[in-house]
Design a protein around this motif. Structure first.
Motif, short mmCIF file in Angstrom:
data_model
loop_
_atom_site.label_atom_id
_atom_site.label_comp_id
_atom_site.label_asym_id
_atom_site.label_seq_id
_atom_site.Cartn_x
_atom_site.Cartn_y
_atom_site.Cartn_z
N ASP A 1 23.70 30.46 37.51
CA ASP A 1 24.14 29.10 37.17
C ASP A 1 25.21 29.10 36.08
OD1 ASP A 1 22.36 30.04 35.30
OD2 ASP A 1 21.30 28.14 35.03
N LEU A 2 26.15 30.05 36.18
CA LEU A 2 27.27 30.13 35.26
C LEU A 2 28.56 30.37 36.03
CD1 LEU A 2 25.69 32.34 32.46
CD2 LEU A 2 26.43 29.98 32.18
N ALA A 3 29.65 29.81 35.53
CA ALA A 3 30.98 30.08 36.09
C ALA A 3 31.70 31.07 35.19
CB ALA A 3 31.78 28.78 36.17
N VAL A 4 32.48 31.95 35.81
CA VAL A 4 33.25 32.95 35.08
C VAL A 4 34.72 32.55 35.11
CG1 VAL A 4 33.93 35.37 34.96
CG2 VAL A 4 31.60 34.75 35.65
N LEU A 5 35.33 32.43 33.94
CA LEU A 5 36.74 32.09 33.81
C LEU A 5 37.47 33.31 33.28
CD1 LEU A 5 36.32 28.63 31.99
CD2 LEU A 5 36.15 29.12 34.43
N ARG A 6 38.39 33.83 34.07
CA ARG A 6 39.17 34.99 33.64
C ARG A 6 40.45 34.51 32.98
NH1 ARG A 6 37.31 39.96 35.38
NH2 ARG A 6 35.59 39.85 36.89
N VAL A 7 40.86 35.21 31.92
CA VAL A 7 41.94 34.77 31.06
C VAL A 7 43.21 35.54 31.38
CG1 VAL A 7 42.68 34.49 28.66
CG2 VAL A 7 40.26 34.24 29.27
N LEU B 1 37.67 23.92 34.81
CA LEU B 1 38.59 25.04 35.05
C LEU B 1 37.98 26.13 35.94
CD1 LEU B 1 40.12 25.45 31.47
CD2 LEU B 1 41.10 24.25 33.44
N ALA B 2 36.79 25.88 36.49
CA ALA B 2 36.11 26.89 37.30
C ALA B 2 36.65 26.87 38.73
CB ALA B 2 34.61 26.66 37.29
N ARG B 3 37.87 27.38 38.88
CA ARG B 3 38.53 27.34 40.19
C ARG B 3 38.90 28.71 40.72
NH1 ARG B 3 42.65 22.73 38.00
NH2 ARG B 3 41.11 21.05 37.72
N GLY B 4 38.53 29.76 40.03
CA GLY B 4 38.74 31.10 40.56
C GLY B 4 40.03 31.77 40.17
N ARG B 5 40.96 31.06 39.53
CA ARG B 5 42.20 31.72 39.11
C ARG B 5 42.23 31.87 37.59
NH1 ARG B 5 44.16 26.58 40.96
NH2 ARG B 5 44.89 25.25 39.24
N ARG B 6 43.07 32.77 37.12
CA ARG B 6 43.14 33.03 35.68
C ARG B 6 43.71 31.82 34.95
NH1 ARG B 6 42.03 38.16 33.89
NH2 ARG B 6 41.74 39.71 35.53
#
Length: 286
Positions: free
Chosen positions: A251-257, A177-182
């Motif tokens: 080395d981490l992806a940020v997923l915004r909700v 799910l690390a694609r940049g969108r919420r």
């Protein structure tokens, strides 16, 4: 009565360990035990219970602890006042939740320094630990949050709102799910969630309940650094405050909700302090 036994008692209560308290104070462990025993003789009651999982205050020890903190901290402040009178720079002792010490607080200290403000010493703890330290004058103020279990309720404390901080999800870089969108949090329902403290886990469970699922929680991390390390290693995902992002490892992806939850960030101080406006301004700007 000498001050040393009081300091030994406070350190044992803070660390929960005679060995750790001895290391913090520079005593040998037997030497530290003798200091605590001297205080127990002076007070006339047993102050500590020594068990296989550490050292905890007895009922009498818990009653004495806030007074002991006051004794130790007032002595420290007396020394600082004397040093300040000889034109040494004043020192502000600022507590902060771990995510703030990694981002907002260092930037605020830089602003205070540029403005000729006080030197700042930072103590990192969780909100429930910081509030009694402010009350006992161990800290001048503390950056805290209203995340579970919430802000302390005490007439001797004042909480000044700084701003609201978004809670985000971190995952390993190759996460699906690390694609940049919420995202909808429910899409993470099958993940293992890494947690490092009870308050964060309560918030996670509230978020998951709102999204309609029960999270599978692994309480294997002891602090925020370990939590991010386990996520980076692919052991699960985790929630963290957005204020941590500037200091987050690469080395981490940020997923915004979608429909994110916000937690309030506050400066907690005693009601008798009227000299902290520059600190509030620096933290708000940072």
């Amino acid at each position: 009565m000498p001050l040393t036994p009081w300091n030994a008692f406070v350190e044992v209560c803070r660390t929960g360990s005679l060995r750790a308290a001895a290391e913090a104070t520079g005593f040998t462990q037997p030497g530290l035990s003798r200091q605590v025993a001297a205080l127990e003789r002076e007070v006339g009651v047993r102050l500590l219970d020594r068990g296989p999982r550490g050292v905890t205050p007895t009922a009498a020890g818990a009653a004495l602890l806030p007074h002991a903190r006051l004794v130790v901290n007032e002595a420290r402040r007396g020394r600082e006042s004397a040093r300040t009178a000889t034109d040494r720079p004043a020192t502000l002792v600022l507590g902060a939740v771990p995510s703030a010490t990694a981002s907002v607080v260092p930037r605020a200290i830089g602003r205070l320094r540029e403005a000729g403000g006080p030197e700042v010493t930072v103590v990192s703890r969780l909100t429930p630990e910081l509030s009694p330290m402010v009350l006992s004058r161990e800290l001048d103020a503390a950056v805290v949050t209203d995340a579970p279990p919430g802000l302390p309720r005490d007439e001797g404390l004042r909480a000044t709102h700084l701003y609201d901080d978004e809670v985000v999800v971190i995952a390993e870089p190759g996460h699906r799910l690390a694609r940049g969108r919420r995202i909808d949090l429910k899409r993470l329902a099958g993940e293992t969630w890494i947690e490092d403290n009870v308050g964060s886990e309560v918030m996670l469970r509230q978020l998951a309940a709102r999204a309609g699922f029960e999270p599978q929680v692994s309480s294997t991390a002891d602090d925020l650094l370990a939590k991010t390390g386990m996520v980076a290693a692919g052991l699960g995902v985790a929630i963290v405050p957005a204020m941590l992002l500037p200091a987050l490892r690469s080395d981490l992806a940020v997923l915004r909700v979608r429909q994110p939850v916000l937690r309030g960030i506050y400066l907690l101080a005693r009601t008798d302090r009227s000299d902290l406006a520059p600190v509030v301004d620096a933290l708000s700007a940072a």
